[in-house]
Design an enzyme around this catalytic site. Structure first.
Site, PDB file in Angstrom:
ATOM      1  N   ASP A 242      46.020  54.084  48.241  1.00 30.75           N
ATOM      2  CA  ASP A 242      44.885  55.060  48.267  1.00 30.75           C
ATOM      3  C   ASP A 242      44.096  55.012  49.857  1.00 30.75           C
ATOM      4  OD1 ASP A 242      42.737  56.916  47.587  1.00 30.75           O
ATOM      5  OD2 ASP A 242      41.652  55.439  46.175  1.00 30.75           O
TER       6      ASP A 242
ATOM      7  N   ASP B 113      45.639  43.935  46.309  1.00 30.01           N
ATOM      8  CA  ASP B 113      46.353  43.600  47.626  1.00 30.01           C
ATOM      9  C   ASP B 113      45.760  42.281  48.219  1.00 30.01           C
ATOM     10  OD1 ASP B 113      43.841  44.413  48.250  1.00 30.01           O
ATOM     11  OD2 ASP B 113      44.324  45.891  49.831  1.00 30.01           O
ATOM     12  N   ASP B 114      44.786  41.593  47.518  1.00 32.19           N
ATOM     13  CA  ASP B 114      44.297  40.428  48.164  1.00 32.19           C
ATOM     14  C   ASP B 114      44.566  39.299  47.286  1.00 32.19           C
ATOM     15  OD1 ASP B 114      42.709  40.954  45.986  1.00 32.19           O
ATOM     16  OD2 ASP B 114      40.945  40.617  47.092  1.00 32.19           O
TER      17      ASP B 114
ATOM     18  N   ASP C 193      36.447  47.848  35.128  1.00 29.96           N
ATOM     19  CA  ASP C 193      36.593  46.599  34.554  1.00 29.96           C
ATOM     20  C   ASP C 193      35.434  46.254  33.334  1.00 29.96           C
ATOM     21  OD1 ASP C 193      34.940  46.432  36.628  1.00 29.96           O
ATOM     22  OD2 ASP C 193      35.631  44.487  37.472  1.00 29.96           O
TER      23      ASP C 193
ATOM     24  N   SER D  61      33.822  44.039  46.181  1.00 21.85           N
ATOM     25  CA  SER D  61      32.930  42.942  45.436  1.00 21.85           C
ATOM     26  C   SER D  61      32.333  42.276  46.692  1.00 21.85           C
ATOM     27  CB  SER D  61      33.857  42.326  44.853  1.00 21.85           C
ATOM     28  OG  SER D  61      35.100  41.706  45.153  1.00 21.85           O
TER      29      SER D  61
END
Ligand SMILES: *[C@@H]1O[C@H](CO)[C@@H](O)[C@H](O)[C@H]1NC(C)=O
Ligand SMILES: *[C@@H]1O[C@H](CO)[C@@H](O)[C@H](O)[C@H]1NC(C)=O
Ligand SMILES: CC(=O)N[C@H]1CO[C@H](CO)[C@@H](O)[C@@H]1O
Length: 474
Positions: free
Chosen positions: A171, A239-240, A318, A349
């Site tokens: 994205d 991705d982390d 979530d 976050s």
């Protein structure tokens, strides 16, 4: 266009020929059966039976020959019609192509996309030699080039390319990140969220805009994975994430349980209370059921996605899946020791949460052969009996007793709680996460939170006559 004229003339000739044949054919009494012939008065009077039969035979022969020719003609006519149609279409297409380069480019992109979809669909429906499942790994990327760290680990630990096709969905239109992803060539499948339009966010939530984008990206990419690529199961990774060596083995081992038990809706690689000291490092094979969706590396099936997709929220997905309407009393499987750990502290976050908590989560190092293990203890009927017995037969102690180390007996203990506040206070003192979502404490199952304290198994638990979660607890 000479070819077209030729086709035209042939077409007309064949039409004429077919029409003539057809009328010839219609002029004959076609449908005679022998009795009918015999009933015709002229014949009856004047021709012997023998002759009559001979004529009948001739007539029949003629009839079938005509029929054959008629069918041949019709077939030829059809063929010609379709050739002419094809020609017309191709002429039209080449005219259209002249209209605009852009349109042509768009069409080309669409064709490439279709080709990619067809190719990946074949991967998704492969029958593997051992008959086991094909599970897509869907990596969410945005604007962090460190996504390569995550992809490298997935490629490193992936036991089979056929079993675990990797899809990276990007994205944010961040060029440097796209460049990094492209370097993996056909090791992975790259898709890109086309909707980069601005999202209108309520003024109060301006600073949470990132969560709206994430939810939109998830909705799009999961639809693509399940409904376009047609995968039956997918593991979702952000991705982390660092992953453990047995990350794939964990999901493959728990897959049959997820498929078999309708009271489960996901498998997660994450333990929210998985900090060093709170987990039993000698029990990397230990798994739990939890009513709290942990996320951070998790597996779901197409049927669950089909249920969630039409009502997918515009943000905070979530917490949304943790609501009773979505969870519908179903649980997830989670490990004692996490199979993922997040390394990215700059993200949506806040960094505070990372510094205070996430960074201390222990990542499993010992490979557990989950596919060789009997995991049916995780099925609800087996688990609940065993778990309830284990928890409520444990010695009841207070936090002070536990802390002072004055408990003489061996074995697990239980610290009861019966209010929201007592839970939060006790959890905080023990170094556990103290928050609730839709009334469920993190890692909780039937309200029970299991962890290790100074090497002893402890259950922070409501009363045995527990009646369910109170969504008002927060
Ligand atoms: C995903 O698919 C569902 C079901 O077809 C549809 O209702 C929903 O709008 C789709 N979501 C996105 C973001 O395309
Ligand atoms: C697996 O474990 C269950 C109990 O959880 C037991 O009933 C079953 O017999 C075991 N199966 C095998 C093959 O050992
Ligand atoms: C004149 C003649 O041959 N008549 C015949 C016509 O056909 C009938 C039925 O077969 C015969 O009975 C007649 O003899």
């Amino acid at each position: 266009m000479r070819k077209n004229q030729f086709i035209g003339v042939t077409f007309v000739c064949v039409c004429l020929w077919v029409v003539v044949t057809y009328y010839l054919f219609l002029d004959r009494p076609l449908n005679h059966k022998p009795d009918q012939v015999r009933d015709t008065p002229q014949l009856h009077d004047n021709i012997s039976l023998q002759k009559q039969n001979q004529i009948e035979e001739h007539l029949n022969l003629l009839e079938s020959k005509l029929k054959e020719q008629f069918l041949d003609g019709e077939k030829l006519l059809q063929d010609l019609k379709s050739i002419v149609k094809e020609q017309q279409l191709s002429v039209k297409a080449s005219e259209d192509r002249g209209v605009g380069e852009e349109e042509q480019l768009g069409r080309q992109q669409e064709e490439e996309e279709d080709e990619q979809i067809n190719q990946v669909r074949l991967l998704a429906k492969q029958i593997l030699p051992d008959g086991g499942p094909v599970i897509a790994v869907l990596v969410f990327a945005c604007n962090r080039i460190t996504v390569s760290k995550c992809i490298d680990q997935l490629l490193k630990y992936r036991p089979s390319r056929e079993r675990f096709p990797i899809i990276v969905s990007q994205d944010c239109g961040h060029r440097p990140t796209a460049d990094v992803i492209e370097l993996y060539g056909d090791e992975i499948t790259r898709i890109e969220q086309p909707d980069q339009s601005d999202i209108t966010v309520p003024p109060k939530e301006k600073k949470f805009k990132g969560y709206f984008k994430i939810a939109r990206h998830y909705g799009w990419a999961l639809n693509y994975t399940f409904f376009k690529f047609n995968f039956e199961t997918a593991i979702i990774v952000e991705d982390d994430l660092d992953i453990a060596p047995d990350f794939f083995e964990y999901f493959l081992g728990t897959y049959p349980i997820l498929k078999r038990d309708p009271t489960l809706w996901c498998v997660s690689a994450w333990n929210d209370n998985g900090k060093v000291g709170l987990v039993d490092e000698n029990a990397p094979d230990l798994l739990y059921r939890t009513d709290f969706f942990p996320g951070l590396g998790w597996m779901l099936t197409k049927s669950i996605w089909a249920e969630l997709a039409p009502k997918w929220p515009s943000s905070y997905w979530d917490d949304w899946v943790r609501q009773p309407e979505q969870r519908r009393n179903r649980a997830c499987i989670r490990p004692e020791i996490s199979r993922t750990r997040t390394f990215g502290k700059i993200g949506v976050s806040n960094g505070h949460f990372y510094e205070k908590h996430l960074k201390y989560i222990k990542l499993n190092e010992k490979f557990v052969p989950f596919t060789q293990k009997n995991l049916s203890y995780l099925l609800k009927d087996n688990y609940d009996v065993q778990f309830v017995k284990q928890v409520y037969e444990s010695l009841v102690v207070s936090y002070q007793e536990l802390k002072s180390g004055s408990i003489v007996s061996q074995g697990s203990v239980r610290i009861p709680y019966h209010t929201n506040d007592i839970y939060k206070r006790t959890a905080k003192m023990l170094g556990l996460m103290d928050d609730f979502r839709s009334g469920v404490p993190r890692t909780g199952y039937r309200g029970v939170v299991s962890f290790l304290y100074k090497g002893r198994r402890v259950y922070l638990a409501p009363n045995a006559n527990w009646k369910g979660y109170d969504p008002g607890w927060s």
